[in-house]
Design a protein around this motif. Structure first.
Motif, mmCIF file in Angstrom:
data_model
loop_
_atom_site.group_PDB
_atom_site.id
_atom_site.type_symbol
_atom_site.label_atom_id
_atom_site.label_comp_id
_atom_site.label_asym_id
_atom_site.label_seq_id
_atom_site.Cartn_x
_atom_site.Cartn_y
_atom_site.Cartn_z
ATOM 1 N N ILE A 193 58.098 -5.016 60.959
ATOM 2 C CA ILE A 193 57.517 -5.365 59.656
ATOM 3 C C ILE A 193 57.244 -4.105 58.825
ATOM 4 C CG2 ILE A 193 55.472 -6.339 58.515
ATOM 5 C CD1 ILE A 193 55.488 -8.515 60.656
ATOM 6 N N GLN A 194 56.781 -3.053 59.476
ATOM 7 C CA GLN A 194 56.492 -1.823 58.718
ATOM 8 C C GLN A 194 57.773 -1.192 58.180
ATOM 9 O OE1 GLN A 194 52.943 0.621 60.076
ATOM 10 N NE2 GLN A 194 53.356 -0.627 61.857
ATOM 11 N N TYR A 195 58.842 -1.259 58.941
ATOM 12 C CA TYR A 195 60.130 -0.751 58.445
ATOM 13 C C TYR A 195 60.515 -1.523 57.181
ATOM 14 C CZ TYR A 195 65.041 0.510 58.214
ATOM 15 O OH TYR A 195 66.264 0.953 57.766
ATOM 16 N N ASP A 196 60.375 -2.839 57.256
ATOM 17 C CA ASP A 196 60.722 -3.703 56.117
ATOM 18 C C ASP A 196 59.838 -3.396 54.905
ATOM 19 O OD1 ASP A 196 62.242 -6.138 55.186
ATOM 20 O OD2 ASP A 196 60.210 -6.927 54.988
ATOM 21 N N ILE A 197 58.557 -3.200 55.160
ATOM 22 C CA ILE A 197 57.610 -2.916 54.063
ATOM 23 C C ILE A 197 57.971 -1.605 53.375
ATOM 24 C CG2 ILE A 197 55.215 -2.212 53.556
ATOM 25 C CD1 ILE A 197 54.287 -4.197 55.710
ATOM 26 N N HIS A 198 58.298 -0.584 54.166
ATOM 27 C CA HIS A 198 58.515 0.738 53.579
ATOM 28 C C HIS A 198 59.885 0.887 52.918
ATOM 29 C CE1 HIS A 198 55.092 1.961 56.342
ATOM 30 N NE2 HIS A 198 54.668 2.081 55.113
ATOM 31 N N LEU A 199 60.873 0.177 53.461
ATOM 32 C CA LEU A 199 62.228 0.328 52.914
ATOM 33 C C LEU A 199 62.339 -0.205 51.479
ATOM 34 C CD1 LEU A 199 65.229 1.052 53.520
ATOM 35 C CD2 LEU A 199 65.537 -1.340 54.167
ATOM 36 N N ARG A 200 61.670 -1.311 51.214
ATOM 37 C CA ARG A 200 61.856 -1.998 49.942
ATOM 38 C C ARG A 200 61.516 -1.128 48.717
ATOM 39 N NH1 ARG A 200 62.416 -7.769 50.619
ATOM 40 N NH2 ARG A 200 62.833 -8.006 52.834
ATOM 41 N N PRO A 201 60.309 -0.583 48.616
ATOM 42 C CA PRO A 201 60.016 0.244 47.435
ATOM 43 C C PRO A 201 60.810 1.546 47.423
ATOM 44 C CG PRO A 201 58.152 0.254 48.958
ATOM 45 C CD PRO A 201 59.137 -0.730 49.486
ATOM 46 N N LEU A 202 61.137 2.035 48.619
ATOM 47 C CA LEU A 202 61.880 3.298 48.717
ATOM 48 C C LEU A 202 63.227 3.202 48.002
ATOM 49 C CD1 LEU A 202 61.078 5.858 50.350
ATOM 50 C CD2 LEU A 202 62.802 5.165 52.015
ATOM 51 N N LEU A 203 63.880 2.080 48.194
ATOM 52 C CA LEU A 203 65.202 1.903 47.596
ATOM 53 C C LEU A 203 65.114 1.844 46.071
ATOM 54 C CD1 LEU A 203 67.743 1.652 49.298
ATOM 55 C CD2 LEU A 203 67.875 -0.710 48.562
ATOM 56 N N ALA A 204 64.045 1.233 45.601
ATOM 57 C CA ALA A 204 63.850 1.171 44.152
ATOM 58 C C ALA A 204 63.526 2.567 43.613
ATOM 59 C CB ALA A 204 62.734 0.186 43.826
ATOM 60 N N GLU A 205 62.631 3.279 44.319
ATOM 61 C CA GLU A 205 62.205 4.605 43.840
ATOM 62 C C GLU A 205 63.299 5.649 43.945
ATOM 63 O OE1 GLU A 205 58.749 5.550 46.191
ATOM 64 O OE2 GLU A 205 57.775 3.719 45.468
ATOM 65 N N LYS A 206 63.930 5.728 45.134
ATOM 66 C CA LYS A 206 64.882 6.835 45.389
ATOM 67 C C LYS A 206 66.301 6.525 44.919
ATOM 68 C CE LYS A 206 61.994 9.256 48.131
ATOM 69 N NZ LYS A 206 61.179 10.262 47.542
ATOM 70 N N ALA A 207 66.713 5.265 45.006
ATOM 71 C CA ALA A 207 68.106 4.967 44.662
ATOM 72 C C ALA A 207 68.230 4.207 43.341
ATOM 73 C CB ALA A 207 68.745 4.171 45.787
ATOM 74 N N GLY A 208 67.098 3.956 42.692
ATOM 75 C CA GLY A 208 67.137 3.303 41.377
ATOM 76 C C GLY A 208 67.577 1.843 41.420
ATOM 77 N N VAL A 209 67.476 1.206 42.597
ATOM 78 C CA VAL A 209 67.864 -0.209 42.682
ATOM 79 C C VAL A 209 66.798 -1.057 41.991
ATOM 80 C CG1 VAL A 209 68.265 -2.129 44.286
ATOM 81 C CG2 VAL A 209 69.143 0.143 44.828
ATOM 82 N N ASN A 210 67.244 -2.015 41.186
ATOM 83 C CA ASN A 210 66.311 -2.909 40.497
ATOM 84 C C ASN A 210 65.442 -3.640 41.540
ATOM 85 O OD1 ASN A 210 65.093 -5.055 39.197
ATOM 86 N ND2 ASN A 210 66.864 -5.482 37.879
ATOM 87 N N PRO A 211 64.097 -3.499 41.478
ATOM 88 C CA PRO A 211 63.238 -4.143 42.486
ATOM 89 C C PRO A 211 63.494 -5.650 42.602
ATOM 90 C CG PRO A 211 61.937 -2.760 41.004
ATOM 91 C CD PRO A 211 63.330 -2.773 40.452
ATOM 92 N N ASP A 212 63.954 -6.282 41.520
ATOM 93 C CA ASP A 212 64.217 -7.728 41.584
ATOM 94 C C ASP A 212 65.435 -8.067 42.449
ATOM 95 O OD1 ASP A 212 62.059 -8.330 40.021
ATOM 96 O OD2 ASP A 212 63.187 -8.287 38.137
ATOM 97 N N MET A 213 66.225 -7.034 42.810
ATOM 98 C CA MET A 213 67.423 -7.283 43.648
ATOM 99 C C MET A 213 67.126 -7.182 45.142
ATOM 100 S SD MET A 213 70.589 -5.246 41.979
ATOM 101 C CE MET A 213 71.522 -5.369 43.508
ATOM 102 N N ILE A 214 65.925 -6.683 45.471
ATOM 103 C CA ILE A 214 65.639 -6.344 46.869
ATOM 104 C C ILE A 214 65.662 -7.582 47.788
ATOM 105 C CG2 ILE A 214 63.917 -5.295 48.429
ATOM 106 C CD1 ILE A 214 65.178 -3.202 46.655
ATOM 107 N N ASP A 215 65.191 -8.729 47.291
ATOM 108 C CA ASP A 215 65.185 -9.929 48.144
ATOM 109 C C ASP A 215 66.593 -10.466 48.384
ATOM 110 O OD1 ASP A 215 62.483 -9.628 48.177
ATOM 111 O OD2 ASP A 215 62.013 -11.539 47.211
ATOM 112 N N PHE A 216 67.528 -10.075 47.531
ATOM 113 C CA PHE A 216 68.938 -10.405 47.788
ATOM 114 C C PHE A 216 69.478 -9.462 48.869
ATOM 115 C CE2 PHE A 216 73.277 -8.861 46.316
ATOM 116 C CZ PHE A 216 73.988 -9.745 47.121
#
Ligand code: SF4
Length: 230
Positions: free
Chosen positions: A169-192
């Motif tokens: 669960i902690q891996y999942d929690i930390h990965l999500r915002p990281l991808l938005a912050e570091k790779a510029g992925v739209n946060p709304d795409m993360i659940d896809f």
């Protein structure tokens, strides 16, 4: 009032669209690839995830990814349903399940709904870096692993199982915002990309995740199951 007249066409009552958005099939791939339906409007139920099957009327384990259109905030209503006019905003480009669904005769939908499901691999496998991340997340955070640990919660392996679930669960929690912050992925795409957050779906196993500062712990909904490790 009963008229005795059997319904044989869509009267645009909107009931189907309020019960949740459709799942995608290979025939719908172009809708996402061509950007007719943007990835920010879809989410993934991951392989192995318990999911309520509307057609069967019971919970099942997803045998493949199931990619679906999101609901509106805090409701099941499809995000493309316009409640003022009772219309579909993407009617001409609605996915195959919406075309097949006739509420007065569900035969066509029952025939197609579990076949040729579109998966994240169909859409992302050519995007090398991104696909590697998705595969890595799926391997580390698989529902098969979670289920294995959940089974051990009522045995003498409980502490190890709690540790295992919290790691995932902690891996999942930390990965999500990281991808938005570091790779510029739209946060709304993360659940896809990574499916619904495990902090949400873990509730299906009668568990909840709490935290005190940076420290996460697992708490059962049924108080007598085990004491949370703080
Ligand atoms: S895509 Fe259109 S027809 Fe299909 S559920 Fe959503 S609003 Fe209804």
């Amino acid at each position: 009032m009963r008229t005795g007249i059997k319904q044989s066409n869509c009267i645009r009552c909107g009931t189907c669209c309020k019960k949740g958005g459709p799942s995608f099939h290979l025939e719908d791939k172009r809708l996402i690839e061509k950007g007719i339906i943007l990835s920010k409007y879809i989410y993934t139920i991951r392989e192995g995830e318990p999911v309520f099957d509307n057609v069967q009327g019971r919970f099942q384990i997803a045998t493949t990814d199931i990619i679906k259109i999101k609901g509106k905030k805090d409701s099941w209503t499809c995000i493309f349903f316009d409640e003022d006019s009772n219309n579909c905003k993407i009617y001409k480009n609605r996915p195959i399940e919406c075309r097949a669904l006739k509420c007065w005769d569900t035969e066509e939908l029952e025939r197609i709904y579990s076949k040729n499901r579109l998966t994240r691999k169909d859409l992302l496998s050519k995007m090398k870096g991104l696909w590697d991340l998705v595969e890595d997340h799926q391997a580390r955070c698989s529902y098969k692993k979670i289920k294995g640990f959940v089974k051990e919660l009522d045995t003498d392996k409980r502490n190890k199982a709690i540790e295992g679930i919290l790691d995932i669960i902690q891996y999942d929690i930390h990965l999500r915002p990281l991808l938005a912050e570091k790779a510029g992925v739209n946060p709304d795409m993360i659940d896809f990309l990574f499916g619904r957050p495990l902090t949400e779906t873990i509730k299906m196993y009668d568990l909840q995740v709490k935290h005190k500062g940076d420290r996460y712990y697992l708490k059962p909904f049924s108080e007598d199951r085990f004491d949370p490790i703080l």
